[in-house]
Design a protein around this motif. Structure first.
Motif, PDB file in Angstrom:
ATOM      1  N   ARG A   1       4.555  -3.973  -7.465  1.00  0.00           N
ATOM      2  CA  ARG A   1       3.302  -3.584  -6.820  1.00  0.00           C
ATOM      3  C   ARG A   1       3.485  -2.322  -5.975  1.00  0.00           C
ATOM      4  NH1 ARG A   1       0.482  -9.322  -4.906  1.00  0.00           N
ATOM      5  NH2 ARG A   1       0.306 -10.192  -7.006  1.00  0.00           N
ATOM      6  N   GLN A   2       4.568  -2.262  -5.221  1.00  0.00           N
ATOM      7  CA  GLN A   2       4.793  -1.091  -4.390  1.00  0.00           C
ATOM      8  C   GLN A   2       5.003   0.156  -5.247  1.00  0.00           C
ATOM      9  OE1 GLN A   2       4.657  -1.040  -0.816  1.00  0.00           O
ATOM     10  NE2 GLN A   2       4.371   1.091  -1.466  1.00  0.00           N
TER      11      GLN A   2
ATOM     12  N   ALA B   1       0.025 -11.324 -17.542  1.00  0.00           N
ATOM     13  CA  ALA B   1      -0.049 -10.951 -16.134  1.00  0.00           C
ATOM     14  C   ALA B   1       0.849  -9.745 -15.892  1.00  0.00           C
ATOM     15  CB  ALA B   1       0.376 -12.124 -15.267  1.00  0.00           C
ATOM     16  N   ARG B   2       0.545  -8.954 -14.897  1.00  0.00           N
ATOM     17  CA  ARG B   2       1.351  -7.766 -14.601  1.00  0.00           C
ATOM     18  C   ARG B   2       1.451  -7.552 -13.095  1.00  0.00           C
ATOM     19  NH1 ARG B   2      -2.624  -2.902 -16.652  1.00  0.00           N
ATOM     20  NH2 ARG B   2      -4.639  -3.865 -16.125  1.00  0.00           N
ATOM     21  N   TYR B   3       2.434  -6.775 -12.711  1.00  0.00           N
ATOM     22  CA  TYR B   3       2.696  -6.475 -11.308  1.00  0.00           C
ATOM     23  C   TYR B   3       2.798  -7.774 -10.497  1.00  0.00           C
ATOM     24  CZ  TYR B   3       1.106  -2.053 -13.179  1.00  0.00           C
ATOM     25  OH  TYR B   3       0.960  -0.931 -13.973  1.00  0.00           O
TER      26      TYR B   3
ATOM     27  N   THR C   1       0.858  -1.184   0.000  1.00  0.00           N
ATOM     28  CA  THR C   1       0.000   0.000   0.000  1.00  0.00           C
ATOM     29  C   THR C   1       0.897   1.238   0.000  1.00  0.00           C
ATOM     30  OG1 THR C   1      -0.100   0.178   2.420  1.00  0.00           O
ATOM     31  CG2 THR C   1      -1.760  -1.200   1.349  1.00  0.00           C
ATOM     32  N   ALA C   2       0.292   2.392  -0.163  1.00  0.00           N
ATOM     33  CA  ALA C   2       1.021   3.660  -0.036  1.00  0.00           C
ATOM     34  C   ALA C   2       0.188   4.605   0.827  1.00  0.00           C
ATOM     35  CB  ALA C   2       1.286   4.278  -1.404  1.00  0.00           C
ATOM     36  N   GLY C   3       0.844   5.300   1.715  1.00  0.00           N
ATOM     37  CA  GLY C   3       0.147   6.208   2.609  1.00  0.00           C
ATOM     38  C   GLY C   3      -0.121   5.571   3.966  1.00  0.00           C
TER      39      GLY C   3
END
Length: 842
Positions: free
Chosen positions: A805-806, A797-799, A587-589
């Motif tokens: 992801r980060q 597929a990605r990330y 996640t971020a934040g």
């Protein structure tokens, strides 16, 4: 709901499998066994010699632009009124064609219409159904008999013909006159000389009617209320205001139960009436008189299909009849102005007359001669001679729109000779409902309706638990504060977390109990303004005192009260529309936005709970913008056009790359920016192996609420290449239903980096109908957005790594911008600059 009608109605459900007899009507698979159509025929209400029918047709044939359903009655049934279609009946043969607005019927689509009919003997089951000429096949009939026979008592009313056409359904092609202007006869007495009752209500000294009058709630009491009022007056400064809803028990009357018996066989009456809305299509009553010769059932004067009528409660007869020709012989009464209504009741002969603004209403004349479409049905009862024993004015509704109706009465008179209308002396209202405002129109010819200041009559330090709603908000009725409370009571079962997944949160009823909210006091006192802040529990008073001290707009404080009373000191857990049980670990934040201090929206829109057009245009200005603009320049695509998706010149791209505002050119960042204090966290929830939701969770970090309607939000996220943009949701904990699944509506995707498969998502929140206390972010509380995106793009597929992801989460947060509306301007300049005119459905 038509709760009293449905209680006794006989239910017939007729499911008819229509087997195609024509190859031209077959589907692409000729061997398919699917029925050509299905008809549901329901008798939703039945009484001695009449019934209400409801018909729904499901078309399994090819799509068509016109339709016709035909059948044959097995008895002597005769349809006297039909809505949502055009009727032709010859003896027992019935055909219903589409109306002008509902001819399009897709394959698999449904259409509905209803009707009122008479019969004698047995209400037999109809046969021989055809749809566009295709003969009906097998018939399956289920009959649920009534649980008891209707009785003519004051506490067990027979059904009333109250079909509920959809909102906005056109009336018959013959349009009734708005209201007559030229008198057809001259009254013998233009004053009140010799009148038994002549009252302008100027002698009333309290809130509740007193002296000659008393508030009356026949049969049951709900949210209806009666009060002496000085908002409007036809003469002098006072009138009686009746506040009612569209459910049967939410009615209210004021009246006298003794004086009328001294009148004798010939009664003339007059009253002035003002209503905030037009007469609805469903059945309502404005005046009722109890008839001792008819088992104490009421003789009623009211409206149906948008025009005035007489109605006899015991057999539901009307004058005029509710046929197209009958409706055209009556008149409507216009909203938001005083109208003089006169009537004559000749009990010895069973005759009735009515006048509006001095002109006789042809369709309301019941005399000794049968007149088709007027009194022919009324006169089927021989020797009707009413003995009237009371007189009531007010509001009673038998179905319809779940909208609050406010009705004012003034200058009421009863006499033994016609009184006339010239005794009136219209005056300017003593309290202007919505004061004049000279602001610039929102767009085009739309002008925001004025906002009452609602300035408290007491200083902030004088606001205590004993302060009433009327003291805090003198214009509380014009602000619809009563409606905001009553429409979403915490105890009515419609609020809180409902059946959503348990998350440890409290629903509205539990909050009300925890904070000591007095629900009974709200129900009984909010209508007359005597509800106190103390009766709203332990939370409301502190919130009000704090907001007043911060010079928060007074009308907004009043509008937010129904939620402030349920707003505790804790931050409630964030919840989401879609599955959040399988999130990314990355996640971020949370991060605070780069935002100016001291943000406050000084103009808050009306709640428009009675749907006055100008007020609704203001309240739903963003949601209704396509309608306001006749859809010009708008697209309505869940997959945006490639010219938008691959537009390299969309200003949002430059705004993100340079961290400058698209309109002002001022710096916005670097990083998460907004024009209001808030905090954000970015997440990604995995719905399944092929589908994700981008999630942006916000928290209001300011010390005042702000509304979110018309807010603009953008960020860079994983490209979906316009993968069905309807997969988006707005969530807010501070709503009765907590915002689950509320659509975002205005959304586009613009490719930001085709190599890295990144896009900008631009959204404008566009809400409708609900009051602004549910469109608001409250201090220290969460709200969030979810936008769906495919896990695979072009089959890849990605990330797939934590680092990828980060990096995505950080990018979403660093490119995030939120711009709240500040002056009821729809954020229109920014909206246009970003080419946002694309509306997606729910």
């Amino acid at each position: 709901m038509l709760r009293r009608m449905y209680a006794r109605g006989t239910l017939l459900v007729l499911l008819i499998a229509l087997v195609s007899l024509s190859l031209s009507h077959r589907t692409a698979t000729p061997s398919a066994a699917a029925a050509s159509c299905v008809v549901s025929y329901t008798v939703i209400n039945q009484w001695g010699d009449g019934f209400i029918g409801d018909v729904t047709v499901t078309n399994n044939l090819a799509a068509t632009t016109t339709w016709q359903l035909s059948w044959t009655f097995a008895g002597n049934q005769r349809i006297v009124n039909l809505w949502n279609g055009v009727l032709t009946q010859t003896n027992a043969a019935v055909s219903v064609q589409n109306a002008a607005w509902n001819g399009s019927l897709t394959s698999g689509g449904r259409v509905n219409f209803g009707f009122q009919a008479t019969f004698s003997g047995t209400n037999s089951i109809p046969t021989n159904f055809t749809l566009n000429g295709v003969v009906c096949g097998e018939t399956s009939v289920t009959i649920t008999p009534p649980t008891s026979n209707p009785t003519n008592t004051a506490t067990a009313r027979p059904p009333t013909n109250t079909p509920t056409p959809p909102t906005g359904t056109p009336r018959p092609s013959t349009t009734p006159t708005l209201f007559p202007t030229t008198p057809t006869s001259t009254p013998s007495n233009n004053g009140c000389i010799g009148a038994i009752i002549c009252d302008d209500f100027e002698s009333q000294t309290g809130i509740d009617p007193s002296g000659f009058w008393q508030a009356l709630y026949p049969d049951c009491a709900g949210h209806g209320s009666v009060m002496v009022d000085n908002t409007y007056a036809n003469s002098g400064s006072k009138s009686i205001m009746v506040h009612g809803h569209s459910n049967f028990c939410d009615h209210a009357f004021f009246g006298n139960t003794t004086a009328i018996e001294s009148v004798g066989n010939l009664l003339y009456g007059r009253f002035y009436v003002r209503q905030d809305l037009a007469l609805p299509d469903h059945h309502i009553t404005l005046m009722a008189l109890k008839d001792r010769n008819d088992a104490d059932n009421d003789l009623r004067l009211g409206g149906q299909q948008g025009v005035l009528d007489w109605n006899r409660e015991s057999d539901d007869a009307t004058a005029p009849s509710m046929s197209s020709a009958g409706i055209a012989k009556s008149v409507t009464i216009p909203p938001r102005q005083w109208t003089c209504v006169e009537f004559k009741i000749d009990s010895a002969n069973g005759y009735l007359q009515a006048w509006v603004n001095g002109s006789e209403v042809e369709g309301m004349q019941v005399d000794g001669v049968d007149t088709p479409d007027v009194d022919q049905a009324w006169r089927t009862r021989a020797n009707w001679q009413p003995r009237l024993v009371d007189f009531r004015l007010g509001w009673e509704s038998y179905g319809g729109d779940d909208i609050t109706h406010n009705i004012w009465f003034d200058d009421v008179a009863l006499a033994t000779q016609r009184i006339g209308c010239s005794a009136s002396n219209p005056t300017t209202p003593t309290a202007t409902p919505r004061p004049t405002n000279t602001t610039t129109p929102v767009v085009g010819t739309l002008t925001p309706s004025p906002i009452p200041s609602a300035t408290p009559t007491i200083a902030p330090n004088g606001i205590t638990a004993a302060t009433t709603i009327a003291e805090l908000c003198p214009t509380y009725r014009q602000l619809y504060i009563d409606r905001d409370f009553l429409d979403y009571l915490p105890s009515d079962g419609s609020g809180g977390h409902n059946n959503m997944p348990a998350d440890g949160g409290l629903n509205d009823a539990q909050k009300a109990s925890l904070y000591g909210v007095n629900i009974s006091a709200i129900q009984s006192k909010v209508g007359n303004g005597t509800l106190t802040l103390g009766e709203l529990g332990t939370q409301a008073l502190g919130h009000v005192q704090r907001l007043v001290n911060q010079n928060f707009p007074k009308n907004a404080i009043c509008q937010l009260l129904p939620r402030l009373m349920l707003l505790g000191p804790e931050t409630e857990a964030a919840t989401f529309h879609k599955n959040s049980s399988n999130p990314w670990a990355e996640t971020a934040g949370p991060v605070n936005a780069i935002a100016p201090a001291g943000f406050m929206q000084t103009r808050w829109p009306t709640d428009a709970r009675t749907y006055v057009p100008a007020e609704k245009a203001e309240r739903d200005r963003c949601h209704d913008q396509p309608t306001h603009e006749n859809n010009l320049g708008w697209t309505f695509n869940s997959i945006v056009d490639s010219s938008i998706l691959y537009d390299p010149n969309n200003p949002v791209l430059n705004a993100i790359r340079t961290s400058t505002h698209p309109i002002s050119g001022l710096p916005m960042g670097p990083g998460f920016s907004s024009n209001a204090p808030m905090q954000a966290t970015t997440k990604l929830h995995v719905e399944n192996e092929g589908f994700w939701y981008q999630v942006i969770q916000f928290k209001n970090t300011s010390n005042v609420p702000y509304y979110l309607d018309c807010a603009m939000i953008w960020w860079v996220g994983p490209s979906g290449l316009s993968f069905d943009l309807r997969n988006g949701h707005y969530n807010n904990e501070q709503r009765p239903g907590r915002g689950y699944g509320h659509p975002q509506r205005d959304i586009i995707e613009v490719v930001y980096d085709q190599t890295q498969k990144l896009s900008v998502y631009s959204i404008r929140l566009s809400f409708h109908d609900e009051p602004y206390n549910m469109r608001t972010a409250y201090p220290n509380q969460y709200w969030s957005l979810e936008v769906g995106t495919p896990a695979f793009l072009n089959g890849q597929a990605r990330y797939t790594t934590p680092a990828e992801r980060q990096a995505l989460m950080d990018l979403m947060l660093s490119t995030l911008h939120v711009e709240l509306e500040t002056d009821l301007d729809r954020n229109i300049e920014l909206f246009d600059a970003l080419k946002m005119r694309n509306r997606v459905s729910n």
